[in-house]
Write an enzyme that holds these catalytic residues in place. Structure first.
Site, short mmCIF file in Angstrom:
data_model
loop_
_atom_site.label_atom_id
_atom_site.label_comp_id
_atom_site.label_asym_id
_atom_site.label_seq_id
_atom_site.Cartn_x
_atom_site.Cartn_y
_atom_site.Cartn_z
N ASP A 102 0.82 -1.21 0.00
CA ASP A 102 0.00 0.00 0.00
C ASP A 102 0.85 1.26 0.00
O ASP A 102 0.40 2.33 0.41
CB ASP A 102 -0.96 0.00 1.19
CG ASP A 102 -2.07 1.03 1.05
OD1 ASP A 102 -2.50 1.28 -0.09
OD2 ASP A 102 -2.52 1.59 2.07
N ASP A 140 -3.02 -4.92 -5.00
CA ASP A 140 -2.43 -3.61 -5.32
C ASP A 140 -0.93 -3.63 -5.54
O ASP A 140 -0.32 -2.58 -5.77
CB ASP A 140 -2.75 -2.57 -4.23
CG ASP A 140 -4.21 -2.16 -4.21
OD1 ASP A 140 -4.93 -2.49 -5.17
OD2 ASP A 140 -4.65 -1.53 -3.23
N ASP A 290 -13.45 0.50 5.02
CA ASP A 290 -12.35 0.99 4.19
C ASP A 290 -11.44 1.95 4.93
O ASP A 290 -10.36 2.26 4.45
CB ASP A 290 -12.91 1.70 2.94
CG ASP A 290 -13.47 0.74 1.93
OD1 ASP A 290 -12.88 -0.34 1.74
OD2 ASP A 290 -14.51 1.05 1.32
#
Length: 453
Positions: A102, A140, A290
């Protein structure tokens, strides 16, 4: 897709019938110790419990391996996979351990370095048994590379390629999928380039939509384009899995914590009826936050209820469920998964025709919420290839840029210049690439212009 019925009143398509999938068949594993199952068991009198139980807790979802611990990696994998094998169901595991995951954002963590990452993967792989298991490898990790320089990108690619081969060597029946971001992030061609660099030739394919809420049809079209690009590189036989856990409702504000219009999408199944798609999965567990209103990764019953309310019940062909938990919760807590880094815009970008000659154009699409926004910028080459670009964005007064991806920024307010990074500077004639940024204040009114290097 012949096996997909029409949309329900809530806009959710359900898989029915007997059409086959890509390369996987059989029921997916429902974890009896998931956060949602534990909540339902602990709150039988809650007015939301029946809806959450019937439409979310009843369904198979991924188990995230997100806490880095070399000493327990094998035993945790063996326990989870062994339970699924005993139930004669297929486990889905999301591995989320890559170094600098991330890009140090809300879901920072993972292995301290890539050598320790490989040790963790080796131990984890020894716990996978020899039956079918689905591995979602590093969400990701390929779509979000803005924090890495070229040597670090190369090292990450090598690490993911090695991890794929390690897993496949330990369990030849493991199905390994690499990160393709989603359909409103990088282009299909760019995604295919990144997958190739990370060793998708050793994997079974790629996954998409874990960090977004794009429609299943958009993701399937994107997947076909990625597969076509891979085929053009001589990499054939790769397939897609799509996260449908939260893509059944309206688009809009990217943060699922605040959006009450979104719904769960297709129920998880390997029975997709599309030879390009191995499964529709719930990788991001519905009801887990989230990170906007609640702690990222925490289970919130109001979010789960909002996602499930008004949605049709699961199809009768759904996999059998496993019994409620009889043991303590797992030692690996629910993951902190990242919010989507490039949400779909709420307003379409202006239709700017591609320039003629050796030039480029840029258009901005914005997604505004209270106090902030994200912007997706499309850079389009003219009638000739370009090898490098600079986009100048003029921001409204009081607006400040707080983050950027797929570009390098000069400045944070007023007039900000964005230049390409190493992997997206070359754009073919008439083709496009994307970058984005996030900011505080009022985004609407931003304008952009492009100059080729």
């Amino acid at each position: 897709m012949a096996a997909i019925a029409g949309a329900t009143a809530a806009g959710v398509c359900l898989a029915v019938g007997s059409a086959s999938a890509g390369t996987i068949s059989g029921p997916l594993y429902r974890d009896p110790s998931s956060a949602v199952v534990r909540w339902v068991a602990a709150n039988p009198g809650d007015s939301r419990a029946a809806v959450i139980r019937d439409k979310i807790a009843s369904q198979p979802q991924a188990r995230w391996f997100a806490n880095f611990n070399i000493s327990t990696a094998q035993s945790e994998a063996a326990a989870y996979v062994g339970a699924a094998n005993s139930a004669q169901q297929i486990p889905v595991i999301a591995v989320y351990q890559i170094t600098n995951r991330d890009c140090g954002g809300a879901s920072a963590g993972g292995a301290p370095d890539l050598n320790q990452y490989q040790t963790w993967v080796s131990n984890f792989s020894r716990g996978l048994g020899n039956q079918t298991v689905i591995i979602i490898l590093e969400t990701d990790s390929l779509a979000l590379l803005t924090c890495l320089n070229s040597s670090e990108i190369n090292a990450r690619n090598q690490a993911i390629s090695t991890a794929t081969r390690t897993i496949k060597s330990a369990n030849p029946n493991a199905k390994v999928y690499l990160d393709a971001g989603h359909s409103t992030w990088n282009s299909a061609g760019e995604t295919a380039n990144r997958l190739r660099a990370a060793g998708v030739q050793y994997a079974d394919g790629f996954f998409s939509n874990v960090s977004n809420y794009n429609s299943t049809s958009s993701e399937a079209n994107f997947g076909r384009a990625v597969i076509s690009s891979l085929n053009g590189m001589g990499i054939s036989g790769k397939r897609q899995v799509i996260d449908t856990s939260r893509n059944g409702g309206a688009s809009g504000d990217w943060c699922g914590d605040d959006n009450t219009d979104r719904r769960i999408g297709m129920y998880p199944t390997t029975n997709t009826g599309d030879s390009n798609i191995d499964a529709y999965l719930w990788v991001k567990p519905p009801g887990e936050a989230d990170g906007c209103r609640y702690t990222a990764g925490s289970f919130q019953p109001d979010l789960a209820y909002s996602l499930a309310n008004g949605v049709a019940n699961p199809p009768t062909t759904a996999p059998p469920t496993t019994p409620p938990p009889t043991s303590a919760p797992p030692t690996t807590p629910p993951p902190t998964t990242p919010p989507p880094t490039t949400p779909p815009p709420t307003t379409p970008p202006p239709t700017t025709p591609p320039p003629t000659g050796n030039g480029c154009s840029a258009s901005v699409a914005l997604n505004q919420w209270s106090g902030g926004f994200t912007a997706s910028v499309t850079v389009t080459a003219g009638s000739a290839d370009i090898n490098g670009w600079t986009v100048t964005v003029t921001l409204p007064s009081g607006t400040a840029v707080t983050g950027v991806w797929n570009a390098q920024a000069s400045g944070t307010s007023g007039t900000v210049r964005y230049t390409n990074v190493g992997y997206n500077g070359r754009v073919g004639a008439g083709q496009s690439t994307n970058f984005g940024f996030q900011g505080t204040g009022t985004g609407p009114g931003a304008t952009a212009s492009c100059a080729a290097a």
